[in-house]
Design a protein around this motif. Structure first.
Motif, PDB file in Angstrom:
ATOM      1  N   TYR A   1       0.835  -1.204   0.000  1.00  0.00           N
ATOM      2  CA  TYR A   1       0.000   0.000   0.000  1.00  0.00           C
ATOM      3  C   TYR A   1       0.872   1.258   0.000  1.00  0.00           C
ATOM      4  O   TYR A   1       0.597   2.219  -0.723  1.00  0.00           O
ATOM      5  CB  TYR A   1      -0.930  -0.008   1.209  1.00  0.00           C
ATOM      6  N   ALA A   2       1.941   1.239   0.792  1.00  0.00           N
ATOM      7  CA  ALA A   2       2.840   2.395   0.852  1.00  0.00           C
ATOM      8  C   ALA A   2       3.508   2.637  -0.490  1.00  0.00           C
ATOM      9  O   ALA A   2       3.829   3.788  -0.834  1.00  0.00           O
ATOM     10  CB  ALA A   2       3.896   2.175   1.936  1.00  0.00           C
ATOM     11  N   ALA A   3       3.711   1.560  -1.275  1.00  0.00           N
ATOM     12  CA  ALA A   3       4.349   1.692  -2.578  1.00  0.00           C
ATOM     13  C   ALA A   3       3.384   2.132  -3.669  1.00  0.00           C
ATOM     14  O   ALA A   3       3.799   2.402  -4.793  1.00  0.00           O
ATOM     15  CB  ALA A   3       4.986   0.365  -2.975  1.00  0.00           C
ATOM     16  N   GLY A   4       2.094   2.210  -3.339  1.00  0.00           N
ATOM     17  CA  GLY A   4       1.107   2.650  -4.315  1.00  0.00           C
ATOM     18  C   GLY A   4       0.249   1.541  -4.887  1.00  0.00           C
ATOM     19  O   GLY A   4      -0.603   1.796  -5.746  1.00  0.00           O
ATOM     20  N   VAL A   5       0.443   0.302  -4.444  1.00  0.00           N
ATOM     21  CA  VAL A   5      -0.367  -0.816  -4.926  1.00  0.00           C
ATOM     22  C   VAL A   5      -1.744  -0.762  -4.264  1.00  0.00           C
ATOM     23  O   VAL A   5      -1.848  -0.633  -3.043  1.00  0.00           O
ATOM     24  CB  VAL A   5       0.320  -2.163  -4.610  1.00  0.00           C
ATOM     25  N   ARG A   6      -2.776  -0.872  -5.070  1.00  0.00           N
ATOM     26  CA  ARG A   6      -4.141  -0.780  -4.547  1.00  0.00           C
ATOM     27  C   ARG A   6      -4.992  -2.001  -4.898  1.00  0.00           C
ATOM     28  O   ARG A   6      -6.199  -1.993  -4.666  1.00  0.00           O
ATOM     29  CB  ARG A   6      -4.829   0.487  -5.090  1.00  0.00           C
TER      30      ARG A   6
END
Length: 315
Positions: free
Chosen positions: A52-57
């Motif tokens: 999530y922190a890396a932008g994966v949703r």
């Protein structure tokens, strides 16, 4: 370098961390020494937090991934994100009893009874979070193709607002994709999403996935690292491209998947936060035409690929 927005095409799959045993290479050392339920729940939380922190949703689970749905439900309840897209799968049941030495870890059944039971189990855990529900590991010999009652139930689920799709496996994936996408109930397609194995060793389904994408079907690509083989036992050409870019072979193998314009969603299945971060590097790595051509040359025949995959040990 590609835009970091490419990460939005990424989904993190929990197959490797939702249960104690799986077939992925390079997994054992990445997991907690004690693979009990509490340890793997905490491990799953750490991977999901990092993703999530890396932008994966996007997160992909299945009924057969041990307690993956349960772990994801706990994480969603605790973290309360409002923008995570969840997909799950039905068809396999987990029967490994949380044992590394289980004789059988999962059992497949494509029946109306299995669908109804597992959809209720998924809904009980994940509620309305599931936006895509998929038949797990569809093959040309599946009884699903000749089961009007099951197809009707899947069509009803689609009409309720949940997208319905299927995943594929085996050397005849292209045949499965084309046949399944032709199924219709009440003059509407049953399936509007497909999740297939495509990687540098097994790219044979590519043309069928391109056709699906062009027809407006959501195309998700799984087993992008060939169950870890492209990370642990990379072909020489892959190693050379990775050396040139100063990244791991996993990142290059994944960059080749992101380079396919028909690949709407690229699944990664990390067994740890470190593996996730190494994988994500592939989302922003640009490969030139010569590098992609060199990587194309490492492909195996589908028969060789699936024979070797079936020989991988659960550990």
């Amino acid at each position: 370098m590609k835009s970091v927005d490419t990460v939005a095409r990424t989904a993190v799959g929990l197959a490797a961390i939702g249960r104690p045993a799986y077939i992925n290479l390079g997994r054992t050392a990445a997991l907690p020494a004690d693979r009990d339920v509490t340890a793997l729940r905490e491990h799953t939380f750490a991977v999901l937090d990092a993703a999530y922190a890396a932008g994966v949703r996007r997160v992909d689970v299945a009924r057969s991934y041990g307690r993956a749905e349960e772990f994801l439900a706990d994480w969603l309840a605790d973290r309360r994100p409002t923008d995570v897209v969840v997909s799950s799968k039905w068809g396999y049941a987990y029967v490994g009893d949380w044992r590394l030495d289980a004789e059988v870890h999962e059992v497949k059944e494509h029946s109306l009874a299995r669908f109804r039971t597992q959809w209720e189990q998924t809904r009980a855990l994940l509620g309305d979070a599931v936006s895509l529900y998929q038949v797990h590991s569809l093959t040309p010999d599946s009884p699903l193709f000749d089961d009007p009652a099951l197809l009707g139930a899947l069509a009803e689920l689609a009409e309720s607002g949940v997208r319905v799709g299927f995943s594929t496996s085996g050397p005849r994936q292209a045949e499965t994709v084309r046949r399944a996408l032709g199924l219709r109930v009440r003059d509407r397609p049953v399936f509007t999403a497909v999740q297939s194995t495509w990687n540098l060793l097994e790219p044979s389904v590519g043309p069928a996935l391109r056709e699906a994408h062009e027809a407006g079907v959501l195309v998700q690509v799984k087993e992008t690292l060939a169950n870890g083989r492209l990370a642990v036992e990379p072909p020489d050409a892959l190693t050379e491209v990775a050396r040139r870019h100063g990244v791991g072979s996993d990142a290059v193998a994944l960059a080749a998947v992101y380079a396919q314009p028909w690949a709407d969603v690229v699944l990664v299945g990390p067994a740890s936060v470190d593996q996730l971060r190494s994988n994500i590097a592939g989302a922003v790595l640009e490969l030139d035409a010569d590098e992609l051509a060199a990587l194309d040359a490492v492909a195996w025949s589908p028969e060789r690929y699936w024979e070797q995959r079936s020989a991988l040990e659960w550990r």
